[in-house]
Design a protein around this motif. Structure first.
Motif, PDB file in Angstrom:
ATOM      1  N   VAL A  74       0.850  -1.198   0.000  1.00 39.00           N
ATOM      2  CA  VAL A  74       0.000   0.000   0.000  1.00 39.00           C
ATOM      3  C   VAL A  74       0.885   1.247   0.000  1.00 39.00           C
ATOM      4  CG1 VAL A  74      -1.852   1.259   1.168  1.00 39.00           C
ATOM      5  CG2 VAL A  74      -1.750  -1.252   1.335  1.00 39.00           C
ATOM      6  N   VAL A  75       0.552   2.187  -0.881  1.00 39.08           N
ATOM      7  CA  VAL A  75       1.201   3.497  -0.928  1.00 39.08           C
ATOM      8  C   VAL A  75       0.113   4.561  -0.810  1.00 39.08           C
ATOM      9  CG1 VAL A  75       2.453   5.134  -2.395  1.00 39.08           C
ATOM     10  CG2 VAL A  75       3.173   2.741  -2.284  1.00 39.08           C
ATOM     11  N   ALA A  76       0.363   5.607  -0.029  1.00 35.68           N
ATOM     12  CA  ALA A  76      -0.594   6.704   0.125  1.00 35.68           C
ATOM     13  C   ALA A  76      -0.085   7.953  -0.589  1.00 35.68           C
ATOM     14  CB  ALA A  76      -0.827   7.015   1.601  1.00 35.68           C
ATOM     15  N   LEU A  77      -1.017   8.682  -1.202  1.00 38.05           N
ATOM     16  CA  LEU A  77      -0.750   9.980  -1.820  1.00 38.05           C
ATOM     17  C   LEU A  77      -1.606  11.016  -1.107  1.00 38.05           C
ATOM     18  CD1 LEU A  77      -0.895   9.021  -5.617  1.00 38.05           C
ATOM     19  CD2 LEU A  77       1.147   9.316  -4.207  1.00 38.05           C
ATOM     20  N   TRP A 387       2.949   8.208 -11.348  1.00 37.45           N
ATOM     21  CA  TRP A 387       4.141   7.420 -11.638  1.00 37.45           C
ATOM     22  C   TRP A 387       4.911   7.079 -10.357  1.00 37.45           C
ATOM     23  CZ3 TRP A 387       6.588   4.210 -14.552  1.00 37.45           C
ATOM     24  CH2 TRP A 387       7.961   4.048 -14.426  1.00 37.45           C
ATOM     25  N   LEU A 388       5.054   8.037  -9.461  1.00 31.96           N
ATOM     26  CA  LEU A 388       5.774   7.775  -8.213  1.00 31.96           C
ATOM     27  C   LEU A 388       5.080   6.693  -7.395  1.00 31.96           C
ATOM     28  CD1 LEU A 388       6.785  11.377  -7.041  1.00 31.96           C
ATOM     29  CD2 LEU A 388       8.210   9.675  -8.210  1.00 31.96           C
ATOM     30  N   ALA A 389       3.755   6.732  -7.354  1.00 33.15           N
ATOM     31  CA  ALA A 389       3.014   5.711  -6.616  1.00 33.15           C
ATOM     32  C   ALA A 389       3.224   4.334  -7.223  1.00 33.15           C
ATOM     33  CB  ALA A 389       1.529   6.062  -6.591  1.00 33.15           C
ATOM     34  N   LEU A 390       3.174   4.249  -8.543  1.00 32.61           N
ATOM     35  CA  LEU A 390       3.371   2.969  -9.219  1.00 32.61           C
ATOM     36  C   LEU A 390       4.784   2.448  -9.021  1.00 32.61           C
ATOM     37  CD1 LEU A 390       1.500   3.820 -12.532  1.00 32.61           C
ATOM     38  CD2 LEU A 390       0.713   2.239 -10.752  1.00 32.61           C
ATOM     39  N   HIS A 391       5.753   3.337  -9.138  1.00 34.87           N
ATOM     40  CA  HIS A 391       7.147   2.953  -8.953  1.00 34.87           C
ATOM     41  C   HIS A 391       7.389   2.467  -7.521  1.00 34.87           C
ATOM     42  CE1 HIS A 391      11.516   3.533  -8.431  1.00 34.87           C
ATOM     43  NE2 HIS A 391      11.605   3.344  -9.733  1.00 34.87           N
TER      44      HIS A 391
END
Length: 400
Positions: A74-77, A387-391
């Protein structure tokens, strides 16, 4: 792995829509913790994408974009949504329609960028593993800070992000560039409210009075020694007094003097120690001169720490998306941001989005009535966020 060119194409395709969203938000700003119309607008935008936004912290929202194996990582933005109590002076079609309120810190850009990133990510959700958590936050500009309330309401749980990313407009860089810095980046911020009480009277008979103006002057000067002689020279600290009210007259010594200021640093232990030194100095110096002193310290945001490994991955991803020449190294900055709360409890990275035009336009600083941006930033911001979240998802180990 999704290639950056695909995200760039989607960002270009949606750029005009992101501009329209930003201009709507800019024209309808709302102050901290009053973002009722803003949050309703954002929620509707998310529902149109097929998402299910949930309220949090009063006027905040959280939504999930789930790819394959959504529980694996999980990544949060994060984007903030509130505006400032400033009367806009720009003459543009999207000028604020709310007198005395303006998106002068770019939170309209942040919110529009995250909505644009959500649109991009929904188009590729079958091509990535994990979950991207969207945090639309209220009240960044006002203590106690919407981030602290979001965290208290559990926004970093169920599911818990392994990384949190945030961006902020930066008119010192041209659109098309970003800036970041690993480690300690932004300062804590505390508000100081000081009242010095003496005994007022006629200015021609000072011997009959206890002059709080003189006492206050000594305190203001002496307090600087806390920074210059108590703090390590290796540790950035700022102590500034910006408001002094001594409501006497040319021949009238007032009974009291009221002072407001700020203390900022990049170390929580020293922060607490400095508070103690400041209180001891103010009270002791006032007492030594026959006066009394009351110091209120309103504890603000902590310092902001960009986790080094996450920041290195973010830099690598940004260079792949923008080119290495468009990723700048930032200096430490003694301003404060409540994104710092996320950085105190999670791996976090907060970076700067260039917004100045190549010809020098849009160079006005944030928190000024003429702040505006080059619209190119509204293509770069959403695409880079996505892109940063996907990376980052691809770089993280699976939770299972």
């Amino acid at each position: 792995m999704i290639q950056p060119e695909k995200i760039q194409e989607l960002a270009a395709a949606y750029a005009a829509d992101v501009v329209a969203v930003r201009e709507h938000l800019h024209a309808h700003p709302e102050l901290s913790f009053q973002e009722t119309n803003t949050v309703a607008y954002v929620a509707e935008q998310l529902r149109q994408l097929g998402l299910d936004p949930q309220p949090v912290a009063g006027t905040g929202l959280v939504a999930l974009i789930e790819g394959r194996n959504p529980e694996s990582r999980v990544v949060a933005l994060r984007a903030d949504m509130d505006a400032l109590p400033i009367q806009e002076q720009n003459d543009v079609p999207y000028k604020s329609t709310n007198p005395g309120v303006m998106h002068a810190c770019g939170h309209d850009v942040h919110t529009a960028s995250l909505l644009g990133a959500a649109r991009i990510l929904m188009q590729v959700r079958d091509e990535f593993e994990g979950t991207i958590k969207l945090l639309f936050q209220p009240g960044e500009e006002l203590l106690p800070g919407g981030a602290s309330l979001m965290i208290k309401d559990g926004v970093l749980e169920n599911p818990r992000p392994q990384s949190v990313l945030g961006q902020h407009v930066f008119p010192h860089l041209p659109a098309g560039k970003i800036g970041l810095r690993a480690g300690r980046y932004m300062a804590s911020t505390d508000e100081l409210y000081l009242t010095v009480r003496g005994k007022g009277g006629h200015g021609a008979m000072p011997e009959q009075n206890i002059d709080p103006v003189v006492v206050a002057a000594h305190i203001i000067v002496a307090a600087q020694q806390i920074v210059s002689r108590r703090a390590s020279p290796k540790l950035p600290s700022v102590l500034s007094f910006g408001k002094v009210i001594a409501n006497g007259a040319t021949n009238v010594i007032p009974n009291e003097v009221y002072i407001e200021g700020t203390f900022r640093t990049l170390n929580e232990e020293w922060r607490d120690e400095a508070h103690r030194h400041l209180r001891t100095l103010c009270e002791g110096l006032a007492a030594s001169m026959g006066a009394s002193c009351e110091l209120e310290i309103r504890r603000g945001y902590p310092y902001l720490e960009n986790e080094p490994r996450l920041t290195a991955r973010t830099r690598q991803a940004a260079e792949a998306y923008l080119g290495a020449d468009n990723v700048a190294e930032l200096d430490q900055w003694m301003a404060a941001e409540d994104f710092a709360y996320y950085s105190q409890v999670s791996d976090a990275c907060f970076y700067r989005l260039g917004t100045r035009a190549a010809d020098g336009r849009y160079a006005a600083s944030v928190h000024t009535p003429t702040f505006d941006i080059d619209k190119q930033a509204l293509e770069v911001g959403p695409g880079l966020m996505a892109w940063l979240a996907l990376h980052e998802l691809a770089a993280l180990p699976s939770a299972k």
